[in-house]
Design a protein around this motif. Sequence first.
Motif, short mmCIF file in Angstrom:
data_model
loop_
_atom_site.label_atom_id
_atom_site.label_comp_id
_atom_site.label_asym_id
_atom_site.label_seq_id
_atom_site.Cartn_x
_atom_site.Cartn_y
_atom_site.Cartn_z
N PRO A 49 0.82 -1.22 0.00
CA PRO A 49 0.00 0.00 0.00
C PRO A 49 0.86 1.27 0.00
O PRO A 49 0.56 2.23 -0.72
CB PRO A 49 -0.82 -0.11 1.29
CG PRO A 49 -0.86 -1.58 1.59
CD PRO A 49 0.45 -2.14 1.09
N GLN A 78 0.74 3.78 -3.21
CA GLN A 78 0.24 5.14 -3.02
C GLN A 78 1.28 6.16 -3.46
O GLN A 78 0.98 7.11 -4.18
CB GLN A 78 -0.13 5.35 -1.53
CG GLN A 78 -0.65 6.74 -1.20
CD GLN A 78 -1.89 7.09 -2.02
OE1 GLN A 78 -2.72 6.21 -2.33
NE2 GLN A 78 -2.02 8.36 -2.42
N HIS A 79 2.53 5.95 -3.05
CA HIS A 79 3.54 6.95 -3.38
C HIS A 79 3.85 6.93 -4.88
O HIS A 79 4.02 7.99 -5.50
CB HIS A 79 4.80 6.72 -2.56
CG HIS A 79 5.74 7.91 -2.57
ND1 HIS A 79 5.31 9.20 -2.40
CD2 HIS A 79 7.08 8.00 -2.77
CE1 HIS A 79 6.34 10.03 -2.48
NE2 HIS A 79 7.43 9.33 -2.71
N GLU A 94 1.19 8.84 -6.61
CA GLU A 94 1.35 10.29 -6.42
C GLU A 94 2.44 10.83 -7.35
O GLU A 94 2.28 11.87 -7.98
CB GLU A 94 1.80 10.59 -4.98
CG GLU A 94 0.72 10.46 -3.93
CD GLU A 94 1.30 10.33 -2.51
OE1 GLU A 94 0.51 10.00 -1.62
OE2 GLU A 94 2.53 10.55 -2.30
N GLY A 130 -5.83 9.43 -8.37
CA GLY A 130 -6.48 8.34 -7.64
C GLY A 130 -6.25 7.03 -8.37
O GLY A 130 -5.66 7.01 -9.46
N HIS A 131 -6.74 5.96 -7.77
CA HIS A 131 -6.51 4.64 -8.38
C HIS A 131 -7.14 4.53 -9.76
O HIS A 131 -6.67 3.77 -10.61
CB HIS A 131 -7.01 3.54 -7.44
CG HIS A 131 -6.16 3.44 -6.21
ND1 HIS A 131 -4.92 2.82 -6.23
CD2 HIS A 131 -6.32 3.95 -4.96
CE1 HIS A 131 -4.38 2.93 -5.02
NE2 HIS A 131 -5.19 3.61 -4.25
#
Length: 489
Positions: free
Chosen positions: A325, A329-330, A333, A345-346
Motif C-alpha cells: 500500500p 500510493q507513493h 502520487e 487516484g486509483h
Amino acid sequence: MKKLDQLNFENSFARLPETFHSRLRPTPLPEPYLVSFNTDAARLIDLDQGEALSADFAEHFVGNRLMPGSDPLAMLYAGHQFGHYVPQLGDGRAILLGEVKNQAGEAWEIQLKGAGTTPYSRSGDGRAVLRSSIREYLCSEAMHGLGIPTTRALCIVGSDQEVYRESIESAAVVTRLAPSHVRFGSFEVFFYRRQQEQIVMLADYVITRHFPHLADAADKYPRLLGEVVARTARLMAKWQAVGFSHGVMNTDNMSILGLTFDYGPFGFMDAFDPGYICNHSDHEGRYAYDQQPYIGLWNLGCLAQALTPVIPVEEARAVLDTYWPAFGQHYLELMGAKLGLSRVGHEDAALIEGLLDIMQAGRVDYTHFFRALGHFSSTPGEPNAMLRDQFIDRPAFDAWAEAYRARLHGEASEDAERKARMDSANPKYILRNYLAQIAIEKAEKERDFTEVQRLLVLLHRPFDEQPEMAHYAALPPGWAQHISVSCSS
Ligand code: AMP
Ligand code: MG
C-alpha cells in the motif's frame, strides 16, 4: 564555518562493543590529489570550503592523516547477495572516521570508501578506482538534486597508485556522508550468529539516534521495522518514477534509513524498458528495473527475519503487509505529478499504465518524453506533434492523448500552470551513463576534472532549465549503447 581540525569528531558506533566493528587506520596512498570537492555537502558539516584549497586536504580525505577525534573503524555486516546469504561481509574497503555534528544538531557520519584493506576485505584490495568513485560521487549528488533520499558525497581524492580490475586503473577515495551507514545486513549478521543481545543493542542504537520518537514505545521494535518498511517503499517508488536502477540490491546495500546506498553499476534508463538491467553481471535480471519494488520487499523480509528475536513473527508479517500500500500510493502520487494531475487516484492507473505501455512499445526516452509532456496542449484538435513524433505507433499516441486530454479537462487543468508544476516533477537533466563516461575519460586520460565539476553543478538543479546546458539533456549518442557497466569498482 569550521576548519578541518575543528570538525569535532565523535564516533558513536565505535562505542558499541567490539563485536560490531574493527578499529583500524586507513592504508596510506601516495601523492594524493583532489579530484573534486562538493561545497553543498561541505555545508552539511559546516566545513569551510576554503579548506579544500589547503595542501593537506587531500592527505586527510585519502586517509593518510587523521583529523582530531576521529576513531576509524570498519563496520561488520553480512548480507544476501543475489539471493544467497553471505555470512561475513563488512566494510572491506570503507572506513568510518566517525560523525560530525553541524550547527543544526544533525550528526553526519564520514566514511572514506577505498581507504585500504580491513579484516573484512576477503580477497579484495581495499581500493576503489577513480572511475567508480566519480560515478558514486556524481550519482549520489544527482539523486539528492532529484529529491531522492541518498548518502551524500563530499569529495574525491585520487592517487596514481595502480589498481587492478579488468584493466589497470588508478585509485581514488570518495568521502561519503550519511546520518548512518547501518544496513539490513548489519542486523542479519547477528541473527545468523544467534547473537540476540547484539540485535537488541543495534536496534536500540538505531532507535536512539534516528528514531528517538520510538524510544519509549512498548512496541518500539515492530515500529522500527515499520519505519524502515515505509521508507524503503517510498524509496522504491521514487526510483521507479525517475527511471533509476540500482543494480546491486543486496541486503548489505540496503540502508536502514531508506537512503539510496552504495552506487555501483547503477543506471538511469534511456528508452523506457521495464526489463532494463543496468548491471552487465546480473545475467538473470534479478535486479532489473521492474523487479526493484519486489526486491525491496524481499530484502525487508530478510530484515524482518533478522528482527524475529525481538518481534513476534505474526507482527513482523503484519508490518511487511504495509509495504505494497505504501509503495502503490507513493508511486501513484509521483506518476500523477509527472502527468501534471493535481489530484490522482486509483482510477488513474490505466492512464499511467497506458502511457508506459506505448512508451515501451516505441522505446521512447523516459526522461526526455516526460519533460516534453509539460508542453502538452489540451486544446481539442491540437496534434501535439512534438510528443507524437516520439512514437512509431502514432494512432496509439493519439488515443492515449485523447484520454489524457479528457482527464485534464475533468479537473479544469490550465496548460501553463500545469507545465510549471510538471517541470518540478520531470527532471530535464539526469546522469546518463554517457555523461558520466565523458567525465571519467577526461579525468582518467587528461587529468581534467572540470567535467566532473560541471556535471556536479548541473545535476544539483535537474529541474531547472539551465538553457546554456541544454545539450546535456540530449538523447544519448549511438556509442552510448556500447558502454558496459559491471560490478567491478
Ligand atoms: P559492494 O558490491 O560494493 O557493495 O561490495 C560488497 C562487499 O565486498 C562489501 O563487503 C565490500 O566492502 C566488499 N568489497 C568490494 N570491493 C572490494 C575491494 N576492492 N576490496 C575489499 N573489499 C571489497
Ligand atoms: Mg556494498
